[in-house]
Design a protein around this motif. Sequence first.
Motif, PDB file in Angstrom:
ATOM      1  N   ALA A 142      -2.182 -64.810 -24.798  1.00  0.00           N
ATOM      2  CA  ALA A 142      -0.797 -65.283 -24.570  1.00  0.00           C
ATOM      3  C   ALA A 142       0.152 -64.124 -24.544  1.00  0.00           C
ATOM      4  O   ALA A 142       0.060 -63.051 -25.477  1.00  0.00           O
ATOM      5  CB  ALA A 142      -0.601 -66.384 -25.832  1.00  0.00           C
ATOM      6  N   GLN A 143       1.287 -64.368 -23.764  1.00  0.00           N
ATOM      7  CA  GLN A 143       2.271 -63.015 -23.573  1.00  0.00           C
ATOM      8  C   GLN A 143       3.301 -63.453 -24.439  1.00  0.00           C
ATOM      9  O   GLN A 143       3.845 -62.344 -24.844  1.00  0.00           O
ATOM     10  CB  GLN A 143       2.753 -63.128 -22.126  1.00  0.00           C
ATOM     11  CG  GLN A 143       1.549 -62.932 -21.426  1.00  0.00           C
ATOM     12  CD  GLN A 143       0.877 -61.482 -21.476  1.00  0.00           C
ATOM     13  OE1 GLN A 143       1.705 -60.446 -21.146  1.00  0.00           O
ATOM     14  NE2 GLN A 143      -0.146 -61.336 -22.019  1.00  0.00           N
ATOM     15  N   TYR A 144       3.843 -64.625 -24.773  1.00  0.00           N
ATOM     16  CA  TYR A 144       5.083 -64.643 -25.506  1.00  0.00           C
ATOM     17  C   TYR A 144       5.183 -66.209 -25.691  1.00  0.00           C
ATOM     18  O   TYR A 144       4.239 -66.879 -25.340  1.00  0.00           O
ATOM     19  CB  TYR A 144       6.219 -64.285 -24.626  1.00  0.00           C
ATOM     20  CG  TYR A 144       6.446 -65.238 -23.495  1.00  0.00           C
ATOM     21  CD1 TYR A 144       7.172 -66.270 -23.530  1.00  0.00           C
ATOM     22  CD2 TYR A 144       6.167 -64.509 -22.259  1.00  0.00           C
ATOM     23  CE1 TYR A 144       7.567 -66.930 -22.342  1.00  0.00           C
ATOM     24  CE2 TYR A 144       6.240 -65.213 -21.057  1.00  0.00           C
ATOM     25  CZ  TYR A 144       6.773 -66.314 -20.951  1.00  0.00           C
ATOM     26  OH  TYR A 144       7.055 -67.108 -19.905  1.00  0.00           O
ATOM     27  N   PHE A 145       6.103 -66.698 -26.473  1.00  0.00           N
ATOM     28  CA  PHE A 145       6.231 -67.994 -26.599  1.00  0.00           C
ATOM     29  C   PHE A 145       7.795 -68.471 -26.689  1.00  0.00           C
ATOM     30  O   PHE A 145       8.534 -67.686 -27.084  1.00  0.00           O
ATOM     31  CB  PHE A 145       5.551 -68.666 -27.979  1.00  0.00           C
ATOM     32  CG  PHE A 145       6.062 -67.955 -29.342  1.00  0.00           C
ATOM     33  CD1 PHE A 145       5.276 -67.018 -29.936  1.00  0.00           C
ATOM     34  CD2 PHE A 145       7.141 -68.838 -29.921  1.00  0.00           C
ATOM     35  CE1 PHE A 145       5.946 -66.671 -31.201  1.00  0.00           C
ATOM     36  CE2 PHE A 145       7.581 -68.418 -31.431  1.00  0.00           C
ATOM     37  CZ  PHE A 145       7.038 -67.202 -31.746  1.00  0.00           C
ATOM     38  N   THR A 146       7.936 -69.718 -26.254  1.00  0.00           N
ATOM     39  CA  THR A 146       9.449 -70.372 -26.398  1.00  0.00           C
ATOM     40  C   THR A 146       9.313 -71.134 -27.295  1.00  0.00           C
ATOM     41  O   THR A 146       8.275 -71.954 -27.728  1.00  0.00           O
ATOM     42  CB  THR A 146       9.783 -70.591 -25.087  1.00  0.00           C
ATOM     43  OG1 THR A 146       8.705 -71.522 -24.554  1.00  0.00           O
ATOM     44  CG2 THR A 146       9.950 -69.370 -23.983  1.00  0.00           C
ATOM     45  N   PRO A 204      17.884 -67.938 -18.530  1.00  0.00           N
ATOM     46  CA  PRO A 204      17.408 -67.056 -19.420  1.00  0.00           C
ATOM     47  C   PRO A 204      16.841 -67.762 -20.796  1.00  0.00           C
ATOM     48  O   PRO A 204      17.603 -68.587 -21.027  1.00  0.00           O
ATOM     49  CB  PRO A 204      18.512 -66.169 -19.525  1.00  0.00           C
ATOM     50  CG  PRO A 204      19.720 -66.608 -19.105  1.00  0.00           C
ATOM     51  CD  PRO A 204      19.388 -67.915 -18.211  1.00  0.00           C
ATOM     52  N   ARG A 205      15.723 -67.418 -21.249  1.00  0.00           N
ATOM     53  CA  ARG A 205      15.286 -68.194 -22.217  1.00  0.00           C
ATOM     54  C   ARG A 205      14.873 -67.102 -23.220  1.00  0.00           C
ATOM     55  O   ARG A 205      14.645 -65.839 -23.127  1.00  0.00           O
ATOM     56  CB  ARG A 205      13.873 -68.900 -22.062  1.00  0.00           C
ATOM     57  CG  ARG A 205      14.137 -69.940 -21.028  1.00  0.00           C
ATOM     58  CD  ARG A 205      12.756 -70.860 -21.148  1.00  0.00           C
ATOM     59  NE  ARG A 205      12.631 -71.453 -21.987  1.00  0.00           N
ATOM     60  CZ  ARG A 205      11.721 -72.637 -22.201  1.00  0.00           C
ATOM     61  NH1 ARG A 205      10.762 -72.792 -21.400  1.00  0.00           N
ATOM     62  NH2 ARG A 205      11.676 -73.290 -23.333  1.00  0.00           N
ATOM     63  N   GLU A 206      15.053 -67.506 -24.720  1.00  0.00           N
ATOM     64  CA  GLU A 206      14.656 -66.585 -25.505  1.00  0.00           C
ATOM     65  C   GLU A 206      13.043 -66.741 -25.674  1.00  0.00           C
ATOM     66  O   GLU A 206      12.493 -67.490 -25.862  1.00  0.00           O
ATOM     67  CB  GLU A 206      15.106 -66.963 -26.893  1.00  0.00           C
ATOM     68  CG  GLU A 206      14.863 -66.026 -28.123  1.00  0.00           C
ATOM     69  CD  GLU A 206      15.734 -66.177 -29.471  1.00  0.00           C
ATOM     70  OE1 GLU A 206      16.564 -65.380 -29.731  1.00  0.00           O
ATOM     71  OE2 GLU A 206      15.452 -67.233 -29.881  1.00  0.00           O
ATOM     72  N   ARG A 207      12.409 -65.306 -25.544  1.00  0.00           N
ATOM     73  CA  ARG A 207      11.044 -65.095 -25.654  1.00  0.00           C
ATOM     74  C   ARG A 207      10.691 -64.669 -26.780  1.00  0.00           C
ATOM     75  O   ARG A 207      11.196 -63.377 -26.971  1.00  0.00           O
ATOM     76  CB  ARG A 207      10.596 -64.340 -24.312  1.00  0.00           C
ATOM     77  CG  ARG A 207      10.423 -65.542 -23.060  1.00  0.00           C
ATOM     78  CD  ARG A 207      10.104 -64.546 -21.831  1.00  0.00           C
ATOM     79  NE  ARG A 207      10.401 -65.407 -20.663  1.00  0.00           N
ATOM     80  CZ  ARG A 207      11.268 -65.542 -19.893  1.00  0.00           C
ATOM     81  NH1 ARG A 207      12.686 -64.985 -20.270  1.00  0.00           N
ATOM     82  NH2 ARG A 207      11.218 -66.695 -19.140  1.00  0.00           N
ATOM     83  N   LEU A 208       9.768 -65.104 -27.596  1.00  0.00           N
ATOM     84  CA  LEU A 208       9.307 -64.405 -28.830  1.00  0.00           C
ATOM     85  C   LEU A 208       7.988 -63.758 -28.677  1.00  0.00           C
ATOM     86  O   LEU A 208       6.895 -64.495 -28.008  1.00  0.00           O
ATOM     87  CB  LEU A 208       9.449 -65.414 -30.050  1.00  0.00           C
ATOM     88  CG  LEU A 208      10.777 -65.733 -30.333  1.00  0.00           C
ATOM     89  CD1 LEU A 208      11.280 -67.092 -30.449  1.00  0.00           C
ATOM     90  CD2 LEU A 208      11.210 -65.024 -31.584  1.00  0.00           C
ATOM     91  N   VAL A 209       7.581 -62.857 -29.467  1.00  0.00           N
ATOM     92  CA  VAL A 209       6.410 -62.165 -29.155  1.00  0.00           C
ATOM     93  C   VAL A 209       6.001 -61.841 -30.744  1.00  0.00           C
ATOM     94  O   VAL A 209       6.704 -61.495 -31.752  1.00  0.00           O
ATOM     95  CB  VAL A 209       6.357 -60.934 -28.483  1.00  0.00           C
ATOM     96  CG1 VAL A 209       6.539 -61.320 -26.828  1.00  0.00           C
ATOM     97  CG2 VAL A 209       7.370 -59.916 -28.897  1.00  0.00           C
TER      98      VAL A 209
END
Length: 328
Positions: A56-60, A100-105
């Motif tokens: 997994a690269q990031y989550f929304t 644009p979305r907030e991407r969390l890692v």
Amino acid sequence: MKHERVGIIGAGIAGLVCADRLHREGIAVTILEKSRGVGGRSATRRLDESSCDHGAQYFTISDPLFAERTAEWRKQGVVDVWQGRIVSIEAGMIRDLNQPRERLVGTPGMNSIGKYLALNLDVRSNIEVEGVERLDEHWRVVDNAGHAYGPFDVLISTAPPFQTSRLFSEWSQQLAEQLECVMMLPCWTVILRFSAPLTIEFDGAFVNGSPLSWIARNNSKPGRGAPECWVLHASAEWSASQVDGEPAEVGSALTNEFWKLFGRELARPSLVVSHRWRYALPRDVLPMRFLFDDKLRMGCAGDWCGGPRIEGAFLSGDALATHLLEKQ
Ligand SMILES: Cc1cc2nc3c(=O)[nH]c(=O)nc-3n(C[C@H](O)[C@H](O)[C@H](O)COP(=O)(O)OP(=O)(O)OC[C@H]3O[C@@H](n4cnc5c(N)ncnc54)[C@H](O)[C@@H]3O)c2cc1C
């Protein structure tokens, strides 16, 4: 359930979230995990002195419950926002995404999420469950070395549906029929490390019309530091066509596809690592958040129940825990 023992197969997000909820209510939970580490497909691969997210690269976030829990992770420094520039690429055209979305890692790697969730849990690593036995209304599981674990009053599997089916179908016809409906698609991943930054004006791209589906500059995520490291994901179609391919050949084929996006080779990688995820992403997601056979007290959770991705796995594990706690 207070005095009952729960066994959970798999320490990915679904298994850990389910275990964490039950543990907080004072229930004895044991997690059996076949890998060395926790987090499952929300994974980070160690490479000598550096590391790279190869699953997994990031989550929304869209669900309020997930938003609440991830706000806590953020406060604890377990996750952070990835500010990278994400584009789409098609036929040589690079476009910024419209929404644009907030991407969390996870920080400093995607595996931080699993590590954080596992902090107070009884996770037994390097245990690949191969068999399930029923003894006097209790469950016992056996690993590939013949060691037995249990007894458990409740048995949960968060392994991919095919593997869960192999373990559970002998016992529950109901679960076997539901598990048969889910198919997981493979994904070949290649990590490329470079000794100097590449002149690429974005940090992540959804790729169309190519054997690649996603590329990302891992070191543009918070807390990663040097060196320059790119992760390439092949499309599900390409990965399926090469599912038994040689890692070295897959590595060079996908590296060539990477350079094709820029019209030329930008630099020679100092390291190329290929990894095949045989069960990467669900093709179909079941409409229910979890599966549970109330009579046998065995069930399943994962990103293939109720919704895909990290958020789906979280909600699935959480919903199964709620179901068990409401039954007490
Ligand atoms: C290449 C790739 C890219 C992805 N990109 C994203 C993304 O950008 N954003 C996003 O939100 N999601 C992404 N995902 C999906 C995300 O990783 C998953 O949805 C999520 O991690 C699933 O969690 P889970 O707990 O359901 O399953 P898993 O993480 O698969 O956990 C299952 C666990 O069970 C263990 N296990 C299996 N069989 C056994 C056994 N017999 N005995 C013991 N243990 C066993 C496994 O080792 C694993 O740890 C990606 C996945 C992949 C592979």
